[in-house]
Design a protein around this motif. Structure first.
Motif, mmCIF file in Angstrom:
data_model
loop_
_atom_site.group_PDB
_atom_site.id
_atom_site.type_symbol
_atom_site.label_atom_id
_atom_site.label_comp_id
_atom_site.label_asym_id
_atom_site.label_seq_id
_atom_site.Cartn_x
_atom_site.Cartn_y
_atom_site.Cartn_z
ATOM 1 N N GLU A 169 -0.461 0.878 1.122
ATOM 2 C CA GLU A 169 -1.620 1.730 1.413
ATOM 3 C C GLU A 169 -2.894 0.884 1.557
ATOM 4 O O GLU A 169 -3.967 1.402 1.842
ATOM 5 N N GLN A 213 -4.580 14.068 -0.153
ATOM 6 C CA GLN A 213 -3.712 13.537 0.907
ATOM 7 C C GLN A 213 -3.340 12.077 0.646
ATOM 8 O O GLN A 213 -2.211 11.662 0.875
ATOM 9 N N THR A 214 -4.321 11.314 0.169
ATOM 10 C CA THR A 214 -4.040 9.905 -0.127
ATOM 11 C C THR A 214 -3.011 9.797 -1.253
ATOM 12 O O THR A 214 -2.054 9.012 -1.159
ATOM 13 N N ARG A 218 0.364 10.646 0.030
ATOM 14 C CA ARG A 218 0.909 9.569 0.883
ATOM 15 C C ARG A 218 1.425 8.411 0.024
ATOM 16 O O ARG A 218 2.519 7.898 0.236
ATOM 17 N N ASP A 231 4.643 9.497 -1.579
ATOM 18 C CA ASP A 231 5.787 9.503 -0.650
ATOM 19 C C ASP A 231 6.347 8.089 -0.470
ATOM 20 O O ASP A 231 7.568 7.888 -0.477
#
Ligand code: XBP
Ligand code: MG
Length: 240
Positions: free
Chosen positions: A31, A76-77, A80, A83
């Motif tokens: 990320e 959302q971060t 992510r 995931d």
């Protein structure tokens, strides 16, 4: 009488946390974040159940969590990162980096042979359970468990008792008929709040936790058989 055994997953069925830790660090790198969790920090962060909740708690502790209108971007971060982390953990399991803990498989097979129902009550993601148990029990792993409650069905995580209340409801049994195996203080608190007798097996991440109220605190399930668990269950109410 003992009518079902309920297992936590992480740290109880298997020695999972080093693989979770590596997967978190891999996801941070992917990320583009300069975050890195070492073992002492992760040991403290494990006081927060659930991977997404743990990422948020860490971000908050850094003091640079965006606020207000950026709240959605934060969610959302985190999703992510989580995931990526879940995929990396799954790969680690498939690569054989996660081992079942001593005595666990023997008990699972003994319970199946005797027709004693087994359940899983965990805060972890369902894909983590499937990859672990497929690898360690085999393709028919799902047949061994009458009930599975996890992050997808019980969003309020341990020490909230939600996952245990739902497990009991789906088993159709009163708490007094079941015995839980857990490895952490959060897990123990969740089980106790649902009225469940709990045997603790410790590991390096949880050995320092407060396990008051547990029926027994053990180094592992090695050498523990169903007659022994029935005997301890019969002593319910007499804490160690
Ligand atoms: C374990 C956890 C889990 C795993 C990570 O707690 O808190 O969150 O560390 O799994 P318990 P996810 O054993 O008490 O259930 O990232 O899928 O949440
Ligand atoms: Mg656990």
């Amino acid at each position: 009488m003992l009518q079902a055994l309920i297992f936590d997953v992480d740290g109880t069925l298997a020695d999972t946390e080093m693989a979770h830790l590596s997967a978190f660090n891999h996801a941070f790198k992917e990320e583009g974040l300069d975050w890195h969790w070492d073992v002492p920090l992760y040991t403290r962060l494990l006081e927060v159940s659930g991977g997404k909740e743990r990422i948020r708690a860490y971000w908050e502790s850094r003091g640079d969590l965006p606020q207000g209108i950026y709240g959605n971007a934060v969610e959302q971060t985190i999703a992510r990162i989580h995931d990526i982390k879940t995929a990396a953990y799954e790969q680690a399991v498939q690569d054989g980096q996660v081992q079942m803990l001593p005595g666990v498989l023997n008990l699972i097979h003994a319970a199946a042979q005797e027709g004693l129902p087994l359940a899983i009550a965990t805060t972890t993601s369902p894909v983590n359970i499937a990859s672990l148990l497929q690898r360690t029990i085999g393709p028919d792993w799902r047949m061994y468990f009458a009930v599975i409650e996890d992050a997808s069905t019980a969003p309020r995580k341990k020490p909230d008792p939600m996952v245990y209340h739902q497990t009991l409801a789906r088993l159709g049994l009163p708490a007094t008929a079941c015995l839980v195996v857990e490895d952490s203080a959060n897990g123990l608190r969740a089980a106790l709040k649902a009225g469940l007798s709990t045997v603790i097996t410790v590991n390096a991440f949880t050995a320092h936790h407060d396990f008051r109220g547990a029926l027994r605190v053990l180094p592992s399930l090695e050498g523990i058989d169903l007659p022994q668990l029935r005997d301890w269950h019969g002593q319910t109410g007499r804490a160690t």
